[in-house]
Design a protein around this motif. Sequence first.
Motif, PDB file in Angstrom:
ATOM      1  N   TYR A   4       0.838  -1.215   0.000  1.00 11.17           N
ATOM      2  CA  TYR A   4       0.000   0.000   0.000  1.00 11.17           C
ATOM      3  C   TYR A   4       0.863   1.251   0.000  1.00 11.17           C
ATOM      4  N   LYS A  18     -11.980  12.103   5.740  1.00 14.46           N
ATOM      5  CA  LYS A  18     -11.040  12.010   6.864  1.00 14.46           C
ATOM      6  C   LYS A  18     -10.431  13.366   7.209  1.00 14.46           C
ATOM      7  N   HIS A  19      -9.998  14.089   6.193  1.00 13.90           N
ATOM      8  CA  HIS A  19      -9.276  15.338   6.469  1.00 13.90           C
ATOM      9  C   HIS A  19     -10.226  16.470   6.855  1.00 13.90           C
ATOM     10  N   THR A  41      -0.832   7.596  14.098  1.00 15.51           N
ATOM     11  CA  THR A  41      -0.170   6.282  14.175  1.00 15.51           C
ATOM     12  C   THR A  41       0.219   5.734  12.802  1.00 15.51           C
ATOM     13  N   HIS A  42      -0.419   6.216  11.745  1.00 14.67           N
ATOM     14  CA  HIS A  42      -0.153   5.737  10.383  1.00 14.67           C
ATOM     15  C   HIS A  42      -0.097   6.965   9.482  1.00 14.67           C
ATOM     16  N   ALA A  43       1.086   7.567   9.401  1.00 12.26           N
ATOM     17  CA  ALA A  43       1.177   8.938   8.891  1.00 12.26           C
ATOM     18  C   ALA A  43       1.238   9.043   7.370  1.00 12.26           C
ATOM     19  N   GLY A  44       1.762   8.026   6.683  1.00  9.12           N
ATOM     20  CA  GLY A  44       1.966   8.148   5.238  1.00  9.12           C
ATOM     21  C   GLY A  44       3.169   9.030   4.936  1.00  9.12           C
ATOM     22  N   GLY A 102      -1.267  15.384   3.350  1.00  6.37           N
ATOM     23  CA  GLY A 102      -1.784  14.256   4.111  1.00  6.37           C
ATOM     24  C   GLY A 102      -1.993  14.670   5.566  1.00  6.37           C
ATOM     25  N   SER A 103      -2.405  13.713   6.379  1.00  2.00           N
ATOM     26  CA  SER A 103      -2.773  14.050   7.768  1.00  2.00           C
ATOM     27  C   SER A 103      -1.651  14.755   8.550  1.00  2.00           C
ATOM     28  N   GLU A 123       5.382   6.011  10.865  1.00  2.00           N
ATOM     29  CA  GLU A 123       5.222   5.467   9.502  1.00  2.00           C
ATOM     30  C   GLU A 123       6.230   4.345   9.325  1.00  2.00           C
ATOM     31  N   LEU A 124       5.712   3.182   8.952  1.00  2.00           N
ATOM     32  CA  LEU A 124       6.535   1.978   8.908  1.00  2.00           C
ATOM     33  C   LEU A 124       7.161   1.718   7.537  1.00  2.00           C
ATOM     34  N   HIS A 125       6.507   2.160   6.469  1.00  2.00           N
ATOM     35  CA  HIS A 125       7.015   1.863   5.121  1.00  2.00           C
ATOM     36  C   HIS A 125       8.337   2.615   4.898  1.00  2.00           C
ATOM     37  N   ASP A 151       6.182   0.758  14.401  1.00  2.00           N
ATOM     38  CA  ASP A 151       4.780   0.353  14.391  1.00  2.00           C
ATOM     39  C   ASP A 151       3.977   1.373  15.221  1.00  2.00           C
ATOM     40  N   GLY A 152       2.993   1.982  14.578  1.00  2.00           N
ATOM     41  CA  GLY A 152       2.227   3.033  15.238  1.00  2.00           C
ATOM     42  C   GLY A 152       1.373   2.542  16.396  1.00  2.00           C
ATOM     43  N   ASP A 172      -5.153   5.483  11.335  1.00  2.00           N
ATOM     44  CA  ASP A 172      -5.550   5.446   9.919  1.00  2.00           C
ATOM     45  C   ASP A 172      -4.737   4.395   9.166  1.00  2.00           C
TER      46      ASP A 172
END
Length: 301
Positions: A4, A18-19, A41-44, A102-103, A123-125, A151-152, A172
Motif C-alpha cells: 500500500y 477524513k481530512h 499512528t499511520h502517517a503516510g 496528508g494528515s 510510519e513503517l514503510h 509500528d504506530g 488510519d
Amino acid sequence: MFSYRHGFHAGNHADVLKHMVLIAVLRHLTAKPTAISVVDTHAGAGLYRLDSDFADTSGEAQDGILKLVASPLAAEAPPLLADYLQLLASFNPSGKTRVYPGSPFVTQALLRQEAKDKLWLFELHPTDSKALATHVEQLHAGRQIGLKREDGFEGLRALLPPPSRRGLVLIDPSYELKHDYARVAATLQESLRKFATGTYMIWYPVIPRPEAHELPRRLKTLANQAGKPWLHAILSIGQSPERAKTHTPGEATPRPGLTASGVFLVNPPHTLKASLQETLPPVLEVLGRGKGQAQLVESGG
Ligand code: SAM
C-alpha cells in the motif's frame, strides 16, 4: 513489506471525509489555549503531488478533492468544507491544486508553536517514512514534531497519556493486514484506559469483508462500555459502471475501487455532528457516482 502506498489514493473521497473531520477536531481542540498532543499512528508520506505518476495512474483525486475544487460548491461551501478547501489552497499558492497535504501536514498547519502543541508521527514503510522525514524537515518545526519509523500501534502505547492531557489520536491504517482491524479495536480499548479524555479518530474502509463490517459495531461497544460519547460518519460515493474495477499499480491484484469509507470518533467535538450533517449532503451531491451513493452521521453515548 506492505504494497500500500497512499500516494495512489491521496485526495480521494476517503481523504476528503477524513481530512475534513480531522480539521474540525483540531479546530475544536486548539480553541482552548492549553497545549495539545496529536499522535498520528499511520502517517503516510505527508505530502503528495497530484500530478505525479502515482496520482496520475490511479486518478483517485479526480473523483475526490479535484472534483470538489472544480465544482460550484467550492464557491459557497459550508464552513467545514470551506475550511478544508482554504487549507488546501494554502499548499497551492499558484491557484492550481497540485499538492495534497496528508494528515501530518493538515495537522501541523493547525498546531500552535506558542502553545507548545506536539505532533507524533509513525510510519513503517521505508520509502514513505523517508519521504515523510524529508517533507517534515522542510517545515523547520523543530521539537514540535516527533517522527518514528516504528509500528504506530506499539508506539502509541508509550505516549499515553500525553503530558498535556489534551489531544487527539488518529488511527488510519491501510488495513492490508486482516489483523489491523483487531489491532485497531484493541488499541482503542487499551488507550481509553490510559487516556480516557482523549479524542480518538479511526478511519476504516467500507468494503464487503466481515472484519470491516464488524469494526464500527465493535468500536461503538467499546465506547459505550467506557461511557464515552462517539460519532460515526460514512461517505459512500457509489459505483460508476466504467470505473467498477480500478487497478492501482503497486498492488498485487486488481481490486474494485474503494467506494465508501467511515470515520469513528470517541469524545468527538460536540459541534461535529451538526457540521457533518450540514456538509456531507452537498459534498455527496458533487462526488456521488450513482448506485450506492449515501452518507450517514450517527452518534451515541
Ligand atoms: N494518515 C495518512 C493521511 O491521512 O494522509 C494516510 C495513511 S495510509 C492510509 C496508511 C499508512 O500506514 C501507510 O503509509 C502504511 O505504510 C503505514 N503503515 C502500515 N502499517 C503500519 C504500522 N503498523 N505502523 C505505522 N505505519 C504503518
